[in-house]
Design a protein around this motif. Structure first.
Motif, PDB file in Angstrom:
ATOM      1  N   PHE A 105     -13.937  -2.414  -0.810  1.00 42.33           N
ATOM      2  CA  PHE A 105     -13.571  -3.102   0.427  1.00 42.33           C
ATOM      3  C   PHE A 105     -13.811  -2.139   1.578  1.00 42.33           C
ATOM      4  CE2 PHE A 105      -9.736  -0.726  -0.432  1.00 42.33           C
ATOM      5  CZ  PHE A 105      -9.173  -0.458   0.809  1.00 42.33           C
ATOM      6  N   ASP A 106     -13.942  -2.690   2.771  1.00 42.22           N
ATOM      7  CA  ASP A 106     -14.250  -1.896   3.960  1.00 42.22           C
ATOM      8  C   ASP A 106     -12.943  -1.514   4.652  1.00 42.22           C
ATOM      9  OD1 ASP A 106     -15.180  -0.716   6.246  1.00 42.22           O
ATOM     10  OD2 ASP A 106     -16.271  -2.469   6.989  1.00 42.22           O
ATOM     11  N   PHE A 107     -12.463  -0.308   4.348  1.00 45.04           N
ATOM     12  CA  PHE A 107     -11.193   0.149   4.914  1.00 45.04           C
ATOM     13  C   PHE A 107     -11.273   0.261   6.431  1.00 45.04           C
ATOM     14  CE2 PHE A 107      -8.644   3.932   6.229  1.00 45.04           C
ATOM     15  CZ  PHE A 107      -7.387   3.384   6.040  1.00 45.04           C
ATOM     16  N   SER A 108     -12.313   0.927   6.920  1.00 44.71           N
ATOM     17  CA  SER A 108     -12.420   1.127   8.371  1.00 44.71           C
ATOM     18  C   SER A 108     -12.669  -0.178   9.104  1.00 44.71           C
ATOM     19  CB  SER A 108     -13.532   2.132   8.688  1.00 44.71           C
ATOM     20  OG  SER A 108     -14.779   1.673   8.216  1.00 44.71           O
ATOM     21  N   GLY A 109     -13.227  -1.172   8.398  1.00 44.96           N
ATOM     22  CA  GLY A 109     -13.467  -2.472   9.021  1.00 44.96           C
ATOM     23  C   GLY A 109     -12.283  -3.412   8.963  1.00 44.96           C
ATOM     24  N   GLY A 110     -11.185  -2.969   8.328  1.00 43.71           N
ATOM     25  CA  GLY A 110      -9.966  -3.761   8.305  1.00 43.71           C
ATOM     26  C   GLY A 110      -9.899  -4.810   7.214  1.00 43.71           C
ATOM     27  N   GLU A 111     -10.776  -4.722   6.198  1.00 44.05           N
ATOM     28  CA  GLU A 111     -10.727  -5.705   5.116  1.00 44.05           C
ATOM     29  C   GLU A 111      -9.463  -5.538   4.274  1.00 44.05           C
ATOM     30  OE1 GLU A 111     -14.184  -5.692   2.678  1.00 44.05           O
ATOM     31  OE2 GLU A 111     -15.539  -6.325   4.289  1.00 44.05           O
ATOM     32  N   GLU A 112      -9.064  -6.625   3.634  1.00 42.03           N
ATOM     33  CA  GLU A 112      -7.890  -6.605   2.761  1.00 42.03           C
ATOM     34  C   GLU A 112      -8.137  -5.652   1.590  1.00 42.03           C
ATOM     35  OE1 GLU A 112      -3.996  -7.805   1.834  1.00 42.03           O
ATOM     36  OE2 GLU A 112      -5.216  -8.275   3.602  1.00 42.03           O
ATOM     37  N   PRO A 113      -7.207  -4.720   1.329  1.00 37.06           N
ATOM     38  CA  PRO A 113      -7.422  -3.756   0.239  1.00 37.06           C
ATOM     39  C   PRO A 113      -7.489  -4.420  -1.131  1.00 37.06           C
ATOM     40  CG  PRO A 113      -5.704  -3.001   1.737  1.00 37.06           C
ATOM     41  CD  PRO A 113      -5.995  -4.425   2.101  1.00 37.06           C
ATOM     42  N   VAL A 114      -8.314  -3.858  -1.991  1.00 35.85           N
ATOM     43  CA  VAL A 114      -8.365  -4.230  -3.404  1.00 35.85           C
ATOM     44  C   VAL A 114      -8.278  -2.944  -4.218  1.00 35.85           C
ATOM     45  CG1 VAL A 114      -9.721  -6.309  -2.989  1.00 35.85           C
ATOM     46  CG2 VAL A 114     -10.891  -4.152  -3.468  1.00 35.85           C
ATOM     47  N   PRO A 115      -7.803  -3.019  -5.464  1.00 41.21           N
ATOM     48  CA  PRO A 115      -7.712  -1.807  -6.284  1.00 41.21           C
ATOM     49  C   PRO A 115      -9.074  -1.152  -6.482  1.00 41.21           C
ATOM     50  CG  PRO A 115      -6.438  -3.581  -7.252  1.00 41.21           C
ATOM     51  CD  PRO A 115      -7.248  -4.194  -6.153  1.00 41.21           C
ATOM     52  N   GLY A 116      -9.045   0.162  -6.629  1.00 42.97           N
ATOM     53  CA  GLY A 116     -10.272   0.924  -6.776  1.00 42.97           C
ATOM     54  C   GLY A 116     -10.515   1.389  -8.197  1.00 42.97           C
ATOM     55  N   TRP A 117     -11.443   2.322  -8.339  1.00 43.05           N
ATOM     56  CA  TRP A 117     -11.955   2.717  -9.645  1.00 43.05           C
ATOM     57  C   TRP A 117     -12.357   4.186  -9.659  1.00 43.05           C
ATOM     58  CZ3 TRP A 117     -16.430   4.448  -7.782  1.00 43.05           C
ATOM     59  CH2 TRP A 117     -17.036   3.766  -6.713  1.00 43.05           C
ATOM     60  N   ILE A 118     -12.572   4.696 -10.865  1.00 42.78           N
ATOM     61  CA  ILE A 118     -13.253   5.969 -11.095  1.00 42.78           C
ATOM     62  C   ILE A 118     -14.455   5.665 -11.973  1.00 42.78           C
ATOM     63  CG2 ILE A 118     -13.104   8.318 -11.998  1.00 42.78           C
ATOM     64  CD1 ILE A 118     -10.055   8.129 -11.727  1.00 42.78           C
ATOM     65  N   LYS A 119     -15.614   6.183 -11.590  1.00 39.58           N
ATOM     66  CA  LYS A 119     -16.823   6.013 -12.395  1.00 39.58           C
ATOM     67  C   LYS A 119     -17.378   7.379 -12.783  1.00 39.58           C
ATOM     68  CE  LYS A 119     -17.978   1.486 -10.496  1.00 39.58           C
ATOM     69  NZ  LYS A 119     -18.994   0.605  -9.870  1.00 39.58           N
ATOM     70  N   LEU A 120     -18.012   7.403 -13.934  1.00 38.41           N
ATOM     71  CA  LEU A 120     -18.604   8.619 -14.488  1.00 38.41           C
ATOM     72  C   LEU A 120     -20.121   8.494 -14.455  1.00 38.41           C
ATOM     73  CD1 LEU A 120     -18.587  11.270 -16.214  1.00 38.41           C
ATOM     74  CD2 LEU A 120     -18.403   9.784 -18.229  1.00 38.41           C
ATOM     75  N   VAL A 121     -20.772   9.528 -13.909  1.00 33.15           N
ATOM     76  CA  VAL A 121     -22.229   9.640 -13.982  1.00 33.15           C
ATOM     77  C   VAL A 121     -22.529  10.810 -14.913  1.00 33.15           C
ATOM     78  CG1 VAL A 121     -24.383   9.891 -12.708  1.00 33.15           C
ATOM     79  CG2 VAL A 121     -22.402   8.817 -11.599  1.00 33.15           C
ATOM     80  N   THR A 122     -23.106  10.528 -16.062  1.00 31.14           N
ATOM     81  CA  THR A 122     -23.400  11.568 -17.041  1.00 31.14           C
ATOM     82  C   THR A 122     -24.715  12.259 -16.690  1.00 31.14           C
ATOM     83  OG1 THR A 122     -24.364   9.859 -18.450  1.00 31.14           O
ATOM     84  CG2 THR A 122     -22.084  10.485 -18.890  1.00 31.14           C
TER      85      THR A 122
END
Length: 277
Positions: A105-122
């Motif tokens: 979601f676009d925090f600086s644009g004021g969008e409603e927050p949604v839960p985030g994630w962690i991703k792994l790049v091997t």
């Protein structure tokens, strides 16, 4: 507390690398390295985001940045896109596994927050999600043995720890500490973490939540990122900018973008050094 740098737009993403403090100069779109006397070296960052990007290094010394994409900076000056994956923070382990975090979601644009994630790049370039339901993912640290990852969940006011599996996956999710206001965090050699309180201060906190030390910052200044360095002894670097608690997030972010520049970096001696590298 000593002033190291001022007249910055929005200093974030502090790192201790090659005997200098490095940080992301958001809005100016620069990566800056600074030594103990305030001498700086500046690198342009071709990141297509004004805010929400970070820097780290692979074990072979090549620099990485996040933002709209994961980029690697080659010795010949060229840039390689490792993944078409937007992300906020980054941390890299000794095997070359790259952990990214973010939220869609676009925090600086004021969008409603949604839960985030962690991703792994091997190291082979594969991307997979290894954690979800992160409440505004922010700074991350890995313990020196590479066996534990801790992430700041800013909207939840807590630090969350995971075990790192042999394949790079994350398991055994647990609370490291709560009732905080973490953003850009850093780890020390005793395994404690320096993080923000959510007000005008920073604390050194142990696993389980015991507050070991506290440092206050001036009124109406937010400590967005913390870096633990060795400037002739263990030194905590506190990266701040003006943030008026009575104003909205949108108003504060707008002021950071338009100016005047209020970003500063202060240093203060501490007892425990950064982890051995």
């Amino acid at each position: 507390m000593k002033l190291l740098l001022d007249n910055l737009a929005f200093p974030e993403g502090a790192r201790w690398h090659d005997d200098r403090l490095w940080f992301c100069h958001w809005i100016a779109q620069q990566i800056v390295a600074v030594d103990a006397d305030g001498t700086t070296e500046t690198f342009e960052a071709p990141v297509e985001r004004l805010m929400g990007w970070s820097v780290d290094w692979l074990p072979d010394g090549r620099m990485l940045t996040t933002g709209d994409k994961l980029r690697r900076y080659e010795p010949d000056g060229s840039i390689t896109v490792l993944a078409e994956q937007g992300a906020n923070e980054i941390v890299v382990d000794a095997r070359g596994n790259i952990y990214l975090d973010g939220a869609d979601f676009d925090f600086s644009g004021g969008e409603e927050p949604v839960p985030g994630w962690i991703k792994l790049v091997t190291p082979d370039g594969r991307v997979r999600q290894v954690a979800d339901d992160i409440e505004f993912p922010n700074g991350m640290v890995l313990t020196p043995d590479g066996r534990t990852l801790v992430i700041a969940e800013s909207f939840a006011g807590r630090l969350t720890a995971f075990d790192v599996e042999p394949d790079g996956g994350l398991s055994n999710r647990r609370v490291y500490a709560e009732n905080l206001g973490p953003d850009g965090i850093c780890l020390d050699a005793e395994g404690a973490i320096w993080c923000q309180t959510g007000g005008e201060g920073v604390v050194r906190v142990a696993a389980g939540g015991e507050i070991l030390e506290r440092i206050d910052v001036p009124e109406n200044r937010a400590p967005f990122a913390l870096g633990l360095v060795d400037f002739d002894g263990p030194t905590l670097c506190i990266l701040t900018a003006e943030w008026r608690m009575a104003d909205s997030i949108a108003d504060n972010l707008g002021r950071l973008v338009k100016g005047p520049r209020t970003g500063q970096i202060h240093t203060i001696p501490v007892a425990v050094p950064p982890p051995a590298r």
